[in-house]
Design a protein around this motif. Structure first.
Motif, PDB file in Angstrom:
ATOM      1  N   TYR A  35      13.535 -30.076 -54.119  1.00  0.00           N
ATOM      2  CA  TYR A  35      14.002 -31.345 -53.575  1.00  0.00           C
ATOM      3  C   TYR A  35      12.834 -32.254 -53.196  1.00  0.00           C
ATOM      4  O   TYR A  35      12.814 -32.863 -52.151  1.00  0.00           O
ATOM      5  N   CYS A  36      11.841 -32.347 -54.049  1.00  0.00           N
ATOM      6  CA  CYS A  36      10.658 -33.161 -53.787  1.00  0.00           C
ATOM      7  C   CYS A  36      10.973 -34.625 -54.091  1.00  0.00           C
ATOM      8  O   CYS A  36      11.614 -34.934 -55.102  1.00  0.00           O
ATOM      9  N   ASP A  37      10.528 -35.535 -53.241  1.00  0.00           N
ATOM     10  CA  ASP A  37      10.784 -36.947 -53.480  1.00  0.00           C
ATOM     11  C   ASP A  37       9.495 -37.746 -53.665  1.00  0.00           C
ATOM     12  O   ASP A  37       9.446 -38.932 -53.374  1.00  0.00           O
ATOM     13  N   CYS A  38       8.443 -37.098 -54.184  1.00  0.00           N
ATOM     14  CA  CYS A  38       7.185 -37.806 -54.449  1.00  0.00           C
ATOM     15  C   CYS A  38       7.345 -38.648 -55.726  1.00  0.00           C
ATOM     16  O   CYS A  38       8.326 -38.529 -56.459  1.00  0.00           O
ATOM     17  N   GLU A  39       6.358 -39.484 -55.999  1.00  0.00           N
ATOM     18  CA  GLU A  39       6.428 -40.390 -57.146  1.00  0.00           C
ATOM     19  C   GLU A  39       6.481 -39.633 -58.470  1.00  0.00           C
ATOM     20  O   GLU A  39       7.219 -40.016 -59.379  1.00  0.00           O
ATOM     21  N   LEU A  40       5.704 -38.545 -58.577  1.00  0.00           N
ATOM     22  CA  LEU A  40       5.671 -37.785 -59.827  1.00  0.00           C
ATOM     23  C   LEU A  40       7.031 -37.158 -60.144  1.00  0.00           C
ATOM     24  O   LEU A  40       7.520 -37.239 -61.276  1.00  0.00           O
ATOM     25  N   CYS A  41       7.620 -36.552 -59.134  1.00  0.00           N
ATOM     26  CA  CYS A  41       8.916 -35.880 -59.345  1.00  0.00           C
ATOM     27  C   CYS A  41      10.030 -36.896 -59.603  1.00  0.00           C
ATOM     28  O   CYS A  41      10.926 -36.654 -60.418  1.00  0.00           O
ATOM     29  N   LYS A  60      18.844 -35.153 -55.311  1.00  0.00           N
ATOM     30  CA  LYS A  60      19.750 -35.010 -54.170  1.00  0.00           C
ATOM     31  C   LYS A  60      19.214 -33.994 -53.174  1.00  0.00           C
ATOM     32  O   LYS A  60      18.545 -33.040 -53.537  1.00  0.00           O
ATOM     33  N   ARG A  61      19.538 -34.193 -51.944  1.00  0.00           N
ATOM     34  CA  ARG A  61      19.154 -33.285 -50.871  1.00  0.00           C
ATOM     35  C   ARG A  61      20.145 -32.124 -50.816  1.00  0.00           C
ATOM     36  O   ARG A  61      21.330 -32.293 -51.093  1.00  0.00           O
ATOM     37  N   PRO A  62      19.673 -30.937 -50.444  1.00  0.00           N
ATOM     38  CA  PRO A  62      20.585 -29.798 -50.359  1.00  0.00           C
ATOM     39  C   PRO A  62      21.527 -29.958 -49.171  1.00  0.00           C
ATOM     40  O   PRO A  62      21.200 -30.623 -48.184  1.00  0.00           O
ATOM     41  N   SER A  63      22.668 -29.333 -49.271  1.00  0.00           N
ATOM     42  CA  SER A  63      23.605 -29.374 -48.150  1.00  0.00           C
ATOM     43  C   SER A  63      23.208 -28.332 -47.116  1.00  0.00           C
ATOM     44  O   SER A  63      22.448 -27.410 -47.394  1.00  0.00           O
ATOM     45  N   GLU A  64      23.723 -28.470 -45.943  1.00  0.00           N
ATOM     46  CA  GLU A  64      23.418 -27.531 -44.862  1.00  0.00           C
ATOM     47  C   GLU A  64      24.089 -26.175 -45.082  1.00  0.00           C
ATOM     48  O   GLU A  64      23.778 -25.211 -44.402  1.00  0.00           O
ATOM     49  N   LYS A  65      24.989 -26.120 -46.054  1.00  0.00           N
ATOM     50  CA  LYS A  65      25.715 -24.878 -46.327  1.00  0.00           C
ATOM     51  C   LYS A  65      24.760 -23.733 -46.658  1.00  0.00           C
ATOM     52  O   LYS A  65      24.948 -22.611 -46.194  1.00  0.00           O
ATOM     53  N   TRP A  66      23.697 -24.010 -47.422  1.00  0.00           N
ATOM     54  CA  TRP A  66      22.792 -22.951 -47.842  1.00  0.00           C
ATOM     55  C   TRP A  66      21.964 -22.441 -46.679  1.00  0.00           C
ATOM     56  O   TRP A  66      21.699 -21.238 -46.581  1.00  0.00           O
ATOM     57  N   ASN A  67      21.549 -23.323 -45.793  1.00  0.00           N
ATOM     58  CA  ASN A  67      20.813 -22.877 -44.609  1.00  0.00           C
ATOM     59  C   ASN A  67      21.694 -22.004 -43.728  1.00  0.00           C
ATOM     60  O   ASN A  67      21.251 -20.987 -43.196  1.00  0.00           O
ATOM     61  N   ARG A  68      22.945 -22.387 -43.580  1.00  0.00           N
ATOM     62  CA  ARG A  68      23.889 -21.622 -42.769  1.00  0.00           C
ATOM     63  C   ARG A  68      24.122 -20.238 -43.384  1.00  0.00           C
ATOM     64  O   ARG A  68      24.132 -19.223 -42.674  1.00  0.00           O
ATOM     65  N   ARG A  69      24.267 -20.184 -44.714  1.00  0.00           N
ATOM     66  CA  ARG A  69      24.471 -18.894 -45.377  1.00  0.00           C
ATOM     67  C   ARG A  69      23.251 -17.994 -45.211  1.00  0.00           C
ATOM     68  O   ARG A  69      23.392 -16.790 -45.008  1.00  0.00           O
TER      69      ARG A  69
END
Length: 125
Positions: A35-41, A60-69
């Motif tokens: 989920y990198c948002d630099c110019e190259l990516c 897109k940014r990941p959802s909080e669901k994965w952190n919770r899992r």
């Protein structure tokens, strides 16, 4: 029946541009950052969208669901560690511990190795 949009084959120049941008991302060391948002990516994502490999150009940014899992998984492992340690202290073998906890012997073995728990292999009489 709905029409399926057919992807157009990229030109040689487009493929070379995509490879050049991909090489730039690899050189920058962003290969493991999904989920990198630099110019190259971002440039690589836009090029992939232009060629038809992606349906959106922004990352897109990941959802909080994965952190919770992940947190739930870690909590369950800690609970299992305490149970394995208690049962190993009673002198039970891998098979008996796995039977009591309803887990596989391999999982019990991994927990024992990770947390340095000594489990008897044969029952002492």
């Amino acid at each position: 029946m709905s029409k399926v949009k057919k992807r157009v084959r990229p030109t040689k120049e487009q493929a070379q541009e995509l490879n050049r941008r991909l090489d730039a991302v690899v050189e920058a060391g962003h290969t493991n950052n999904l989920y990198c948002d630099c110019e190259l990516c971002q440039a690589l994502a836009e090029q992939a969208k232009l060629m038809g490999y992606r349906t959106y150009s922004s990352i897109k940014r990941p959802s909080e669901k994965w952190n919770r899992r992940k947190q739930e998984y870690e909590r369950k492992r800690q609970i299992d560690f305490v149970k394995v340690a208690n049962l190993a202290g009673q002198g039970l073998t891998y098979a008996e511990i796995s039977e009591k906890m309803h887990r596989s012997k391999g999982y019990i073995n991994r927990i024992a190795k990770e947390f340095d728990i000594k489990i008897f292999t044969k029952k002492e009489r």
